[in-house]
Design a protein around this motif. Sequence first.
Motif, PDB file in Angstrom:
ATOM      1  N   ASN A 208       0.856  -1.174   0.000  1.00 42.98           N
ATOM      2  CA  ASN A 208       0.000   0.000   0.000  1.00 42.98           C
ATOM      3  C   ASN A 208       0.899   1.234   0.000  1.00 42.98           C
ATOM      4  OD1 ASN A 208      -1.915   1.957   0.365  1.00 42.98           O
ATOM      5  ND2 ASN A 208      -2.766   1.091   2.237  1.00 42.98           N
ATOM      6  N   LYS A 209       0.715   2.118  -0.967  1.00 43.94           N
ATOM      7  CA  LYS A 209       1.595   3.286  -1.102  1.00 43.94           C
ATOM      8  C   LYS A 209       1.139   4.480  -0.269  1.00 43.94           C
ATOM      9  CE  LYS A 209       3.767   2.128  -5.277  1.00 43.94           C
ATOM     10  NZ  LYS A 209       5.086   2.430  -5.655  1.00 43.94           N
ATOM     11  N   GLY A 210       0.056   4.345   0.442  1.00 41.73           N
ATOM     12  CA  GLY A 210      -0.422   5.450   1.255  1.00 41.73           C
ATOM     13  C   GLY A 210      -1.886   5.286   1.569  1.00 41.73           C
ATOM     14  N   SER A 211      -2.362   6.136   2.407  1.00 40.47           N
ATOM     15  CA  SER A 211      -3.763   6.029   2.793  1.00 40.47           C
ATOM     16  C   SER A 211      -4.654   6.714   1.756  1.00 40.47           C
ATOM     17  CB  SER A 211      -3.976   6.653   4.166  1.00 40.47           C
ATOM     18  OG  SER A 211      -3.636   8.020   4.128  1.00 40.47           O
ATOM     19  N   THR A 212      -5.876   6.260   1.696  1.00 40.69           N
ATOM     20  CA  THR A 212      -6.855   6.848   0.789  1.00 40.69           C
ATOM     21  C   THR A 212      -7.343   8.163   1.383  1.00 40.69           C
ATOM     22  OG1 THR A 212      -7.564   4.639   0.158  1.00 40.69           O
ATOM     23  CG2 THR A 212      -9.049   6.430  -0.376  1.00 40.69           C
ATOM     24  N   PRO A 213      -7.396   9.221   0.592  1.00 42.67           N
ATOM     25  CA  PRO A 213      -7.886  10.497   1.126  1.00 42.67           C
ATOM     26  C   PRO A 213      -9.354  10.394   1.533  1.00 42.67           C
ATOM     27  CG  PRO A 213      -7.325  10.689  -1.207  1.00 42.67           C
ATOM     28  CD  PRO A 213      -6.996   9.310  -0.790  1.00 42.67           C
TER      29      PRO A 213
ATOM     30  N   ARG B  84     -23.019  19.762 -10.084  1.00 40.91           N
ATOM     31  CA  ARG B  84     -22.157  20.691  -9.347  1.00 40.91           C
ATOM     32  C   ARG B  84     -20.755  20.125  -9.176  1.00 40.91           C
ATOM     33  NH1 ARG B  84     -25.947  21.025  -4.137  1.00 40.91           N
ATOM     34  NH2 ARG B  84     -27.897  20.871  -5.283  1.00 40.91           N
ATOM     35  N   PHE B  85     -19.765  21.006  -9.299  1.00 37.91           N
ATOM     36  CA  PHE B  85     -18.392  20.641  -8.962  1.00 37.91           C
ATOM     37  C   PHE B  85     -18.254  20.705  -7.449  1.00 37.91           C
ATOM     38  CE2 PHE B  85     -14.087  22.004  -7.807  1.00 37.91           C
ATOM     39  CZ  PHE B  85     -13.397  20.869  -8.205  1.00 37.91           C
ATOM     40  N   GLU B  86     -17.820  19.601  -6.861  1.00 36.44           N
ATOM     41  CA  GLU B  86     -17.602  19.527  -5.417  1.00 36.44           C
ATOM     42  C   GLU B  86     -16.106  19.348  -5.193  1.00 36.44           C
ATOM     43  OE1 GLU B  86     -19.970  19.870  -3.163  1.00 36.44           O
ATOM     44  OE2 GLU B  86     -21.789  19.577  -4.343  1.00 36.44           O
ATOM     45  N   ALA B  87     -15.470  20.307  -4.555  1.00 37.20           N
ATOM     46  CA  ALA B  87     -14.028  20.244  -4.312  1.00 37.20           C
ATOM     47  C   ALA B  87     -13.672  19.252  -3.211  1.00 37.20           C
ATOM     48  CB  ALA B  87     -13.495  21.627  -3.946  1.00 37.20           C
ATOM     49  N   GLU B  88     -14.614  18.942  -2.314  1.00 39.88           N
ATOM     50  CA  GLU B  88     -14.342  18.023  -1.211  1.00 39.88           C
ATOM     51  C   GLU B  88     -15.501  17.044  -1.033  1.00 39.88           C
ATOM     52  OE1 GLU B  88     -12.962  19.872   2.351  1.00 39.88           O
ATOM     53  OE2 GLU B  88     -11.487  21.071   1.289  1.00 39.88           O
ATOM     54  N   TYR B  89     -15.743  16.242  -2.063  1.00 43.58           N
ATOM     55  CA  TYR B  89     -16.790  15.207  -2.016  1.00 43.58           C
ATOM     56  C   TYR B  89     -16.230  13.985  -1.285  1.00 43.58           C
ATOM     57  CZ  TYR B  89     -20.830  12.592  -3.694  1.00 43.58           C
ATOM     58  OH  TYR B  89     -21.997  11.880  -3.776  1.00 43.58           O
ATOM     59  N   PRO B  90     -17.034  13.305  -0.460  1.00 45.35           N
ATOM     60  CA  PRO B  90     -16.513  12.129   0.258  1.00 45.35           C
ATOM     61  C   PRO B  90     -15.961  11.066  -0.702  1.00 45.35           C
ATOM     62  CG  PRO B  90     -18.663  12.767   1.115  1.00 45.35           C
ATOM     63  CD  PRO B  90     -18.422  13.589  -0.130  1.00 45.35           C
ATOM     64  N   ALA B  91     -14.762  10.620  -0.457  1.00 43.89           N
ATOM     65  CA  ALA B  91     -14.145   9.572  -1.278  1.00 43.89           C
ATOM     66  C   ALA B  91     -14.826   8.238  -0.986  1.00 43.89           C
ATOM     67  CB  ALA B  91     -12.653   9.490  -0.980  1.00 43.89           C
ATOM     68  N   PRO B  92     -14.917   7.361  -1.987  1.00 44.11           N
ATOM     69  CA  PRO B  92     -15.536   6.053  -1.757  1.00 44.11           C
ATOM     70  C   PRO B  92     -14.657   5.191  -0.855  1.00 44.11           C
ATOM     71  CG  PRO B  92     -14.552   6.127  -3.934  1.00 44.11           C
ATOM     72  CD  PRO B  92     -14.445   7.513  -3.358  1.00 44.11           C
TER      73      PRO B  92
ATOM     74  N   ILE C 297      -9.274   1.322  -5.847  1.00 46.72           N
ATOM     75  CA  ILE C 297      -9.452   2.759  -6.023  1.00 46.72           C
ATOM     76  C   ILE C 297      -8.223   3.265  -6.747  1.00 46.72           C
ATOM     77  CG2 ILE C 297      -9.654   4.994  -4.874  1.00 46.72           C
ATOM     78  CD1 ILE C 297     -11.176   3.614  -2.640  1.00 46.72           C
ATOM     79  N   ILE C 298      -8.445   4.011  -7.817  1.00 48.18           N
ATOM     80  CA  ILE C 298      -7.336   4.560  -8.581  1.00 48.18           C
ATOM     81  C   ILE C 298      -7.370   6.081  -8.528  1.00 48.18           C
ATOM     82  CG2 ILE C 298      -7.172   2.586 -10.132  1.00 48.18           C
ATOM     83  CD1 ILE C 298      -8.675   4.276 -12.235  1.00 48.18           C
TER      84      ILE C 298
END
Length: 85
Positions: free
Chosen positions: A3-8, A23-31, A39-40
């Motif tokens: 694992n190269k790092g944590s998922t944001p 709408r463009f959401e700059a901070e939408y919850p990541a899956p 997740i890519i």
Amino acid sequence: MANKGSTPKTMKALVAYAKDDYRFEAEYPAPTCGPDDIIIKTEACGVCAGDLKCSHGAAMFWGDDVQPSWVKPPFIPGHENRRFS
């Protein structure tokens, strides 16, 4: 594979709330990643004809007097990330 790092916790996304409300959401919850998922990190993407039809309110996505809605808002448009009802 390591694992190269944590998922944001959040990501940038174009989110469809209704056929005329994208709408463009700059901070939408990541899956979250399930046991059979990956997740890519996307560097760039394109828009296909299906996404354009959806954004213009096509009945095949949003439903009409004859057919039910196929999409369940809010969702992120795209073949690989669409949440259906």
